[in-house]
Design an enzyme around this catalytic site. Structure first.
Site, mmCIF file in Angstrom:
data_model
loop_
_atom_site.group_PDB
_atom_site.id
_atom_site.type_symbol
_atom_site.label_atom_id
_atom_site.label_comp_id
_atom_site.label_asym_id
_atom_site.label_seq_id
_atom_site.Cartn_x
_atom_site.Cartn_y
_atom_site.Cartn_z
ATOM 1 N N TYR A 122 -0.393 -5.431 2.856
ATOM 2 C CA TYR A 122 -0.721 -4.085 2.386
ATOM 3 C C TYR A 122 -2.220 -4.044 2.066
ATOM 4 C CZ TYR A 122 0.274 0.546 0.802
ATOM 5 O OH TYR A 122 0.270 1.916 0.686
ATOM 6 N N ARG A 175 -4.727 11.027 5.158
ATOM 7 C CA ARG A 175 -5.612 10.451 4.131
ATOM 8 C C ARG A 175 -5.152 9.020 3.855
ATOM 9 N NH1 ARG A 175 -4.519 9.898 -1.473
ATOM 10 N NH2 ARG A 175 -4.104 7.973 -0.382
ATOM 11 N N LYS A 193 4.198 -0.726 3.285
ATOM 12 C CA LYS A 193 4.776 -0.340 1.992
ATOM 13 C C LYS A 193 6.267 -0.709 1.936
ATOM 14 C CE LYS A 193 3.557 2.630 -1.506
ATOM 15 N NZ LYS A 193 2.431 3.394 -1.979
ATOM 16 N N GLU A 264 3.700 9.577 1.744
ATOM 17 C CA GLU A 264 2.614 8.625 1.505
ATOM 18 C C GLU A 264 1.345 9.017 2.263
ATOM 19 O OE1 GLU A 264 2.993 5.914 -0.435
ATOM 20 O OE2 GLU A 264 1.034 5.051 -0.028
ATOM 21 N N ASP A 265 0.238 9.055 1.559
ATOM 22 C CA ASP A 265 -1.079 9.241 2.175
ATOM 23 C C ASP A 265 -1.213 10.521 3.011
ATOM 24 O OD1 ASP A 265 -1.909 7.048 0.848
ATOM 25 O OD2 ASP A 265 -2.236 5.777 2.581
ATOM 26 N N ASP A 287 4.359 8.647 -3.928
ATOM 27 C CA ASP A 287 3.850 7.517 -4.705
ATOM 28 C C ASP A 287 2.387 7.701 -5.098
ATOM 29 O OD1 ASP A 287 4.186 4.868 -5.869
ATOM 30 O OD2 ASP A 287 2.668 4.308 -4.402
ATOM 31 N N ASP A 288 1.597 8.354 -4.231
ATOM 32 C CA ASP A 288 0.170 8.545 -4.569
ATOM 33 C C ASP A 288 0.037 9.338 -5.865
ATOM 34 O OD1 ASP A 288 -0.705 7.397 -2.094
ATOM 35 O OD2 ASP A 288 -0.066 9.253 -1.139
ATOM 36 N N ASN A 427 -10.838 2.847 -6.723
ATOM 37 C CA ASN A 427 -10.768 1.783 -5.716
ATOM 38 C C ASN A 427 -11.706 2.115 -4.573
ATOM 39 O OD1 ASN A 427 -8.636 0.240 -6.898
ATOM 40 N ND2 ASN A 427 -7.203 1.838 -6.267
HETATM 41 P P1 NAD Z 1 -10.123 13.040 -5.804
HETATM 42 O O1 NAD Z 1 -11.159 13.124 -4.755
HETATM 43 O O2 NAD Z 1 -8.945 13.962 -5.783
HETATM 44 O O3 NAD Z 1 -10.840 13.231 -7.240
HETATM 45 C C1 NAD Z 1 -12.085 12.710 -7.590
HETATM 46 C C2 NAD Z 1 -12.560 13.452 -8.831
HETATM 47 O O4 NAD Z 1 -13.736 12.806 -9.317
HETATM 48 C C3 NAD Z 1 -12.940 14.916 -8.589
HETATM 49 O O5 NAD Z 1 -12.422 15.694 -9.644
HETATM 50 C C4 NAD Z 1 -14.463 14.910 -8.670
HETATM 51 O O6 NAD Z 1 -15.010 16.118 -9.187
HETATM 52 C C5 NAD Z 1 -14.694 13.803 -9.653
HETATM 53 N N1 NAD Z 1 -16.061 13.258 -9.544
HETATM 54 C C6 NAD Z 1 -16.766 12.978 -8.416
HETATM 55 N N2 NAD Z 1 -17.999 12.559 -8.756
HETATM 56 C C7 NAD Z 1 -18.063 12.561 -10.098
HETATM 57 C C8 NAD Z 1 -19.082 12.261 -11.017
HETATM 58 N N3 NAD Z 1 -20.279 11.833 -10.622
HETATM 59 N N4 NAD Z 1 -18.811 12.405 -12.326
HETATM 60 C C9 NAD Z 1 -17.598 12.819 -12.739
HETATM 61 N N5 NAD Z 1 -16.587 13.135 -11.907
HETATM 62 C C10 NAD Z 1 -16.830 13.004 -10.604
HETATM 63 O O7 NAD Z 1 -9.633 11.536 -5.795
HETATM 64 P P2 NAD Z 1 -8.256 10.936 -6.372
HETATM 65 O O8 NAD Z 1 -7.213 10.950 -5.319
HETATM 66 O O9 NAD Z 1 -7.969 11.589 -7.663
HETATM 67 O O10 NAD Z 1 -8.647 9.403 -6.566
HETATM 68 C C11 NAD Z 1 -9.685 9.039 -7.441
HETATM 69 C C12 NAD Z 1 -9.815 7.519 -7.499
HETATM 70 O O11 NAD Z 1 -8.675 6.987 -8.132
HETATM 71 C C13 NAD Z 1 -9.941 6.827 -6.153
HETATM 72 O O12 NAD Z 1 -11.014 5.916 -6.161
HETATM 73 C C14 NAD Z 1 -8.662 6.069 -6.013
HETATM 74 O O13 NAD Z 1 -8.859 4.839 -5.351
HETATM 75 C C15 NAD Z 1 -8.279 5.834 -7.439
HETATM 76 N N6 NAD Z 1 -6.833 5.625 -7.555
HETATM 77 C C16 NAD Z 1 -6.412 4.432 -8.048
HETATM 78 C C17 NAD Z 1 -5.048 4.163 -8.103
HETATM 79 C C18 NAD Z 1 -4.581 2.844 -8.643
HETATM 80 O O14 NAD Z 1 -5.385 1.982 -8.832
HETATM 81 N N7 NAD Z 1 -3.304 2.659 -8.888
HETATM 82 C C19 NAD Z 1 -4.138 5.097 -7.652
HETATM 83 C C20 NAD Z 1 -4.605 6.334 -7.168
HETATM 84 C C21 NAD Z 1 -5.970 6.581 -7.132
#
Ligand code: NAD
Length: 568
Positions: A122, A175, A193, A264-265, A287-288, A427
């Site tokens: 994965y 995505r 997955k 997913e995605d 799951d996302d 991430n």
């Molecule tokens: P998204 O694009 O929907 O949201 C990103 C947000 O960040 C937006 O609201 C944007 O306005 C904000 N942003 C961008 N630049 C910024 C800045 N300089 N200052 C403040 N805010 C800012 O993305 P998402 O799907 O919500 O995912 C966000 C992150 O979370 C990703 O990196 C993803 O890898 C991580 N994530 C981690 C896990 C996990 O570890 N289990 C699971 C899901 C998502």
């Protein structure tokens, strides 16, 4: 089982966990098996582990070297071969080949060391495999449903040989991880997955099915690539897309009425709308959105075991206001409601901050899904000012932007909390809002830390801290096993809250003392079975199960769980 001279002595896989009905199906398949097919059917094949008697009975004597291996010897050979390979992509391909050759051995490899093999089958390796899908394509796995076959989806889906499917992971490839639109290359995600559903929580592989919904791609590189294997057309949107999804859901319901469908995605707008449309109609989840929220909440419950505080007394400030932030904030709010707050009070304890500053009620640029968290407050552009004003117990980074939790931010959090919760969840590692080293150093060793991507242990002032990784894998396989074991009719938000509590309660005091707020990944199979049993208890309690509650739910799950051994 009817036997003929050519039928091997029980050369079926070790999946004792299927329901009676599916065991019957397997048996039927066995009796029909032509001699050579048992070597070409991954669920039956044992390769060099077929005994002499089995080879004679199956008519395959002489088709293998004379030596007979134990599974331990086969594992040793696999590890030797893996060690000869130069890159993780090569190891991924080797493991995928093994999966399509000898399923039992494949899962014995994965389940022998899940912490090592999860990143190979994965993320992160699967990301590269999806990007290169059309160039490294070998054996096909799963079902591809192109929108060009609209009207015939049930017919195509029924080509899948297994008739009792209980768990589907489906993507439309738009995505894929953080890599964008990869078209049919996204198939690596459902395949990987589902391998984790089995390896991490024992979901029997025969009951699972990976699916790619091919609605075209907007990735020009793919469209221009002669090797691209999907539909070479722009993505279908709007009503035609929705009708395609509806036909797919109907086909699944009609062919596999007990099946849970995990999305997913998908691109965010489709993910949210599909979940909204189907969550109260069928057994389904995303799951996302929900798994991510579940694992973050598990981290919070783990943190509260360190700080000794109550969930309903906490305030959280999110860096980022996208799908991850709002999904986590909503699940935290619902968990607070389970502990006595009203939903308005609970949401009022969760604040978002995005690229335009604090999300508050005067802002005109907010999407509907952000509005429940737009509380009354003066506009604010500085995150540190927001910390000083709101005094959150925890900050959760889901912004995709590295280094936003700088020294000033961590020090501000340390001024308002004895044990500040610091979760940089973006991430991959290069996007993390801070490193583990920075969080421990700038908080003088007081941060309760977990991140989206893994960090090595940190030694600060003579103490070694073990950072936890908020990996969805703590939640989704257990959810799958619980749904399967209960034949649940729905997957609810509360089930993710129960899962989060179950994960957190398994962290030992020794782990907590080292700063670890998730169970160690090396023990993930045991942890997942415990979590699955807790979710299953809740499913029975809520009347969402389609079977009668067994006397001992944990034992029932343990018995159903797939074990990678050859039946003799
Ligand atoms: P998204 O694009 O929907 O949201 C990103 C947000 O960040 C937006 O609201 C944007 O306005 C904000 N942003 C961008 N630049 C910024 C800045 N300089 N200052 C403040 N805010 C800012 O993305 P998402 O799907 O919500 O995912 C966000 C992150 O979370 C990703 O990196 C993803 O890898 C991580 N994530 C981690 C896990 C996990 O570890 N289990 C699971 C899901 C998502």
């Amino acid at each position: 089982m009817a036997t003929t001279k050519k039928t091997p002595a029980k050369p079926k896989s070790s999946n004792k966990s299927s329901t009676k009905k599916s065991t019957k199906t397997n048996t039927k398949t066995n009796t029909k098996t032509k001699p050579l097919n048992i070597m070409h059917d991954a669920s039956l094949n044992r390769g060099s582990a077929f005994t002499t008697e089995q080879r004679q009975a199956a008519g395959i004597e002489g088709l293998l070297p004379v030596g007979v291996d134990s599974i331990e010897l086969q594992l040793a050979r696999v590890h030797t071969q893996l060690d000869m390979l130069d890159s993780d992509l090569q190891r991924y391909l080797f493991l995928m080949d093994l999966q399509s050759r000898n399923q039992t051995l494949f899962y014995a490899v994965l389940m022998g060391d899940p912490a090592r093999f999860m990143p190979l089958v994965y993320t992160p390796t699967v990301g590269e495999a999806c990007q290169k899908f059309d160039h490294i394509f070998r054996a096909s796995r799963g079902v591809y449903l192109p929108i060009s076959a609209k009207g015939r989806l049930k017919e195509i889906l029924s080509n899948w040989p297994q008739k009792d499917i209980r768990f589907i992971v489906a993507t439309d490839g738009e995505r894929i991880l953080g890599l964008g639109d990869l078209g049919v290359g996204g198939m690596g995600i459902p395949v990987g997955k589902l391998a984790l559903y089995t390896a991490v929580a024992g979901v029997p592989p025969a009951l699972t099915l990976p699916i790619t919904l091919d609605v075209g791609t907007n990735n020009e590189d793919l469209i221009n690539d002669p090797l691209y294997l999907g539909l070479k057309q722009p993505r279908v949107r709007g009503k035609a897309y929705d009708a395609f999804i509806a036909e797919f859901v109907d086909a699944v319901q009609s062919l596999y009425p007990k099946c849970c469908l995990q999305w997913e995605d998908f691109a965010n707008f489709n993910a949210v709308s599909i979940l909204k449309t189907y969550k109260d109609k069928i057994c389904t989840y995303n799951d996302d959105i929900q798994g991510t929220a579940g694992v973050a909440l598990a981290g919070i419950y783990g943190s509260l075991r360190i700080s000794g505080q109550k969930l309903t007394d906490q305030r959280f400030l999110f860096m980022g206001a996208g799908s991850a932030a709002t999904g986590i904030a909503e699940l935290i709010s619902e968990a607070m409601v389970m502990e006595g707050l009203t939903i308005e009070e609970a949401r009022g304890r969760n604040w978002l901050f995005d690229v335009n500053g604090l999300v508050e009620s005067t802002r005109k640029d907010l999407a509907d899904f952000q509005k429940p968290f737009a509380h009354k407050h003066a506009p604010m552009k500085s995150f540190i000012d927001a910390i000083n004003d709101i005094k959150p117990n925890g900050i959760i980074g889901v912004s995709t932007v590295p280094k936003l939790f700088n020294q000033g931010v961590i020090e501000a959090m340390s001024r308002v909390n004895a044990r500040p919760i610091i979760f940089p969840y973006s991430n991959p590692t290069s996007r993390s809002e801070c490193t583990a080293q920075e969080a421990y150093q700038w908080s003088d060793g007081n941060a309760i830390f977990a991140s989206g991507s893994p960090f090595d242990p940190v030694t600060y002032k003579g103490q070694t801290f073990v950072p936890g990784q908020g990996n969805n894998v703590y939640i989704f396989p257990a959810m799958g096993m619980a749904v399967l074991a209960t034949e649940a009719t729905r997957v609810t938000q509360q089930m993710f809250i129960i899962a989060a509590k179950a994960v957190a309660e398994q962290v030992t005091q020794a782990d907590l003392d080292s700063g670890l707020i998730y169970p160690p990944q090396s023990q993930i199979l045991t942890a997942s079975l415990h979590t699955a049993a807790k979710i299953a208890d809740y499913i029975f309690e809520q009347g969402l199960a389609r079977i009668k509650k067994p006397k001992d739910v944990a034992a029932h799950i343990g018995q159903m769980a797939y074990k990678p051994v050859y039946d003799n």
